[in-house]
Design an enzyme around this catalytic site. Structure first.
Site, PDB file in Angstrom:
ATOM      1  N   ARG A   1       0.845  -1.195   0.000  1.00  0.00           N
ATOM      2  CA  ARG A   1       0.000   0.000   0.000  1.00  0.00           C
ATOM      3  C   ARG A   1       0.879   1.243   0.000  1.00  0.00           C
ATOM      4  O   ARG A   1       0.978   1.930  -0.993  1.00  0.00           O
ATOM      5  CB  ARG A   1      -0.981  -0.019   1.185  1.00  0.00           C
ATOM      6  CG  ARG A   1      -2.181   0.942   0.988  1.00  0.00           C
ATOM      7  CD  ARG A   1      -1.828   2.375   1.280  1.00  0.00           C
ATOM      8  NE  ARG A   1      -1.289   2.576   2.615  1.00  0.00           N
ATOM      9  CZ  ARG A   1      -0.634   3.668   2.983  1.00  0.00           C
ATOM     10  NH1 ARG A   1      -0.430   4.669   2.130  1.00  0.00           N
ATOM     11  NH2 ARG A   1      -0.156   3.784   4.212  1.00  0.00           N
ATOM     12  N   ASP A   2       1.591   1.537   1.072  1.00  0.00           N
ATOM     13  CA  ASP A   2       2.512   2.678   1.045  1.00  0.00           C
ATOM     14  C   ASP A   2       3.582   2.448  -0.013  1.00  0.00           C
ATOM     15  O   ASP A   2       4.018   3.381  -0.702  1.00  0.00           O
ATOM     16  CB  ASP A   2       3.144   2.884   2.422  1.00  0.00           C
ATOM     17  CG  ASP A   2       3.494   4.336   2.705  1.00  0.00           C
ATOM     18  OD1 ASP A   2       4.021   5.005   1.811  1.00  0.00           O
ATOM     19  OD2 ASP A   2       3.213   4.807   3.823  1.00  0.00           O
TER      20      ASP A   2
ATOM     21  N   SER B   1       3.623  10.917   8.634  1.00  0.00           N
ATOM     22  CA  SER B   1       3.580  10.882   7.165  1.00  0.00           C
ATOM     23  C   SER B   1       4.753  11.600   6.523  1.00  0.00           C
ATOM     24  O   SER B   1       5.170  11.254   5.413  1.00  0.00           O
ATOM     25  CB  SER B   1       2.286  11.523   6.661  1.00  0.00           C
ATOM     26  OG  SER B   1       1.165  11.068   7.364  1.00  0.00           O
TER      27      SER B   1
ATOM     28  N   HIS C   1       3.535   3.892  -3.675  1.00  0.00           N
ATOM     29  CA  HIS C   1       4.091   5.189  -4.077  1.00  0.00           C
ATOM     30  C   HIS C   1       5.451   5.021  -4.754  1.00  0.00           C
ATOM     31  O   HIS C   1       5.789   5.763  -5.674  1.00  0.00           O
ATOM     32  CB  HIS C   1       4.238   6.100  -2.861  1.00  0.00           C
ATOM     33  CG  HIS C   1       2.946   6.535  -2.252  1.00  0.00           C
ATOM     34  ND1 HIS C   1       2.074   7.387  -2.883  1.00  0.00           N
ATOM     35  CD2 HIS C   1       2.366   6.231  -1.048  1.00  0.00           C
ATOM     36  CE1 HIS C   1       1.014   7.605  -2.108  1.00  0.00           C
ATOM     37  NE2 HIS C   1       1.167   6.916  -0.995  1.00  0.00           N
TER      38      HIS C   1
ATOM     39  N   TYR D   1       4.559  15.947   3.437  1.00  0.00           N
ATOM     40  CA  TYR D   1       3.966  14.628   3.181  1.00  0.00           C
ATOM     41  C   TYR D   1       4.855  13.838   2.225  1.00  0.00           C
ATOM     42  O   TYR D   1       5.233  14.324   1.161  1.00  0.00           O
ATOM     43  CB  TYR D   1       2.582  14.836   2.573  1.00  0.00           C
ATOM     44  CG  TYR D   1       1.642  13.669   2.656  1.00  0.00           C
ATOM     45  CD1 TYR D   1       1.084  13.284   3.871  1.00  0.00           C
ATOM     46  CD2 TYR D   1       1.273  12.967   1.514  1.00  0.00           C
ATOM     47  CE1 TYR D   1       0.196  12.230   3.948  1.00  0.00           C
ATOM     48  CE2 TYR D   1       0.386  11.911   1.576  1.00  0.00           C
ATOM     49  CZ  TYR D   1      -0.153  11.540   2.795  1.00  0.00           C
ATOM     50  OH  TYR D   1      -1.035  10.487   2.866  1.00  0.00           O
TER      51      TYR D   1
ATOM     52  N   HIS E   1       3.124   4.590  12.685  1.00  0.00           N
ATOM     53  CA  HIS E   1       3.451   4.508  11.256  1.00  0.00           C
ATOM     54  C   HIS E   1       4.562   5.520  11.018  1.00  0.00           C
ATOM     55  O   HIS E   1       4.320   6.729  11.036  1.00  0.00           O
ATOM     56  CB  HIS E   1       2.216   4.839  10.417  1.00  0.00           C
ATOM     57  CG  HIS E   1       2.470   4.858   8.935  1.00  0.00           C
ATOM     58  ND1 HIS E   1       2.198   3.768   8.128  1.00  0.00           N
ATOM     59  CD2 HIS E   1       2.954   5.829   8.110  1.00  0.00           C
ATOM     60  CE1 HIS E   1       2.498   4.078   6.869  1.00  0.00           C
ATOM     61  NE2 HIS E   1       2.960   5.321   6.830  1.00  0.00           N
TER      62      HIS E   1
ATOM     63  N   HIS F   1       7.999   7.078   8.880  1.00  0.00           N
ATOM     64  CA  HIS F   1       8.734   7.193   7.619  1.00  0.00           C
ATOM     65  C   HIS F   1      10.194   7.473   7.939  1.00  0.00           C
ATOM     66  O   HIS F   1      10.540   7.957   9.017  1.00  0.00           O
ATOM     67  CB  HIS F   1       8.129   8.266   6.720  1.00  0.00           C
ATOM     68  CG  HIS F   1       6.978   7.771   5.908  1.00  0.00           C
ATOM     69  ND1 HIS F   1       7.110   7.307   4.623  1.00  0.00           N
ATOM     70  CD2 HIS F   1       5.663   7.627   6.217  1.00  0.00           C
ATOM     71  CE1 HIS F   1       5.936   6.911   4.166  1.00  0.00           C
ATOM     72  NE2 HIS F   1       5.033   7.094   5.118  1.00  0.00           N
TER      73      HIS F   1
END
Length: 338
Positions: free
Chosen positions: A13-14, A167, A17, A287, A196, A198
């Site tokens: 899903r992520d 994010s 990108h 983001y 979550h 990054h």
């Protein structure tokens, strides 16, 4: 046995990108099978921007969300199938279709100040019998107390877990600790907390560890860090660190390493790593999915992508405003808008 961490994989899903939402059905099946065999608790799959995220603004997927979800549901034997929905992008009808296709977990994502728009989707997900999770994106843009108040709203709508979502990959360990502490003090004891992270500041694993140490149970991660920007917390690295901390997690480290190196890294047309552009995302608090859009605008208008991203950070731009990077480029270059 109740394990120390619940591992939620977001490669499909992520990670969308990182491949411009172009995973093939065969690639999704292979990755899902490998993750299932390696022991992750859930596998999230959808367009990178969630159900119905394929648009002119975000980019269209190689397949539909339902095709991807059905593929994962068919491939797995034990892992739960998860998906993401952003109110205003995906509808309750999309959510129902995803449930029929095999998704049993849904994360309902909103900007960190807009939990009130999640009520309909969270309520519908609970009625569908789904494991329903609140997902507060760009959490670095809210104070700990304000974020906790938003999490409480999601809990009130029916979410049984609420995530702190970095994010932009902009938080350091102190930021994560303060926000997880605030949620833990505000939410009911039975409501789980997730993280979550990054990796834009190379802190994805460190922030995830900090979150667990402060009361989070669910941890998002992805094979080889596959995700927007510099990627998510790399799953195989987090599991190795968890081993060093003597945390129970239920995963086969070697199997995760093999899947990361043999299945996922070869798919990256742009390396998922910390470099000058992805580091700028974290430094500027932007983001992570802005990366590709910024690089495209930079090439078109002959401007440094870092300059665009830094200005986006100054303007406080959030997910969904990727198209405004062109406006920034025009403003900074003085180009003709006609």
């Amino acid at each position: 046995m109740i394990r120390d961490v619940y591992l939620s994989d977001v490669t499909l899903r992520d990670g969308m990108h990182a491949v411009r939402h172009q995973y093939s059905i065969e690639q999704v099946a292979m990755i899902a099978t490998a993750l299932d065999r390696a022991g992750v608790d859930s596998i999230e799959v959808a367009h990178g921007d969630g159900l119905a995220g394929g648009t002119c603004n975000y980019g269209f997927g190689a397949h539909t969300d339902l095709e991807w979800i059905e593929t994962v549901a068919t491939a797995v034997k034990r892992a739960r199938v998860a998906t993401l929905v952003l109110p205003g992008v995906g509808t309750v009808r999309d959510l129902r279709d995803a449930r029929r296709a095999g998704a049993t977990v849904v994360r309902v994502g909103t900007h960190c100040t807009e939990a009130d728009i999640s009520a309909e989707h969270i309520t519908a997900a609970r009625e569908l019998g789904m494991d329903t999770v609140g997902f507060l994106m760009m959490s670095h843009m809210s104070s700990p107390s304000a974020l906790a108040a938003q999490a409480k709203l999601m809990e009130g709508y029916g979410a049984t877990c609420v995530y702190v979502v970095d994010s932009g990959g902009a938080m350091v360990m102190r930021d994560v600790a303060e926000r997880v502490d605030a949620l833990r003090q505000t939410l009911l004891p039975a409501t789980e907390i997730g993280i979550h992270a990054h990796h834009n500041l190379s802190l994805g694993v460190a922030n995830s560890i900090t979150a667990v140490q402060h009361g989070a149970h669910r941890v998002d991660a992805s094979l080889a860090g596959m995700g927007a920007g510099a990627g998510n917390a790399p799953l195989e690295v987090f599991v190795a660190a968890a081993e060093r901390l003597d945390w129970t997690h239920g995963c086969d480290l070697h199997a995760l390493q093999d899947a990361a190196d043999d299945l996922v890294r070869p798919l990256q047309d742009r390396p998922v790593r910390v470099d000058r552009e992805t580091l700028t995302l974290g430094y500027a608090g932007v983001y992570s999915s802005f990366l590709r859009h910024a690089e495209a605008a930079a090439a078109r208008y002959h401007i440094d992508a870092r300059t665009l991203l830094e200005e986006a950070g100054r303007r406080g731009m959030v997910g969904g405003q990727e198209d405004m990077l062109v406006d920034i480029a025009l403003d900074l270059t003085g180009a003709d808008r006609s």
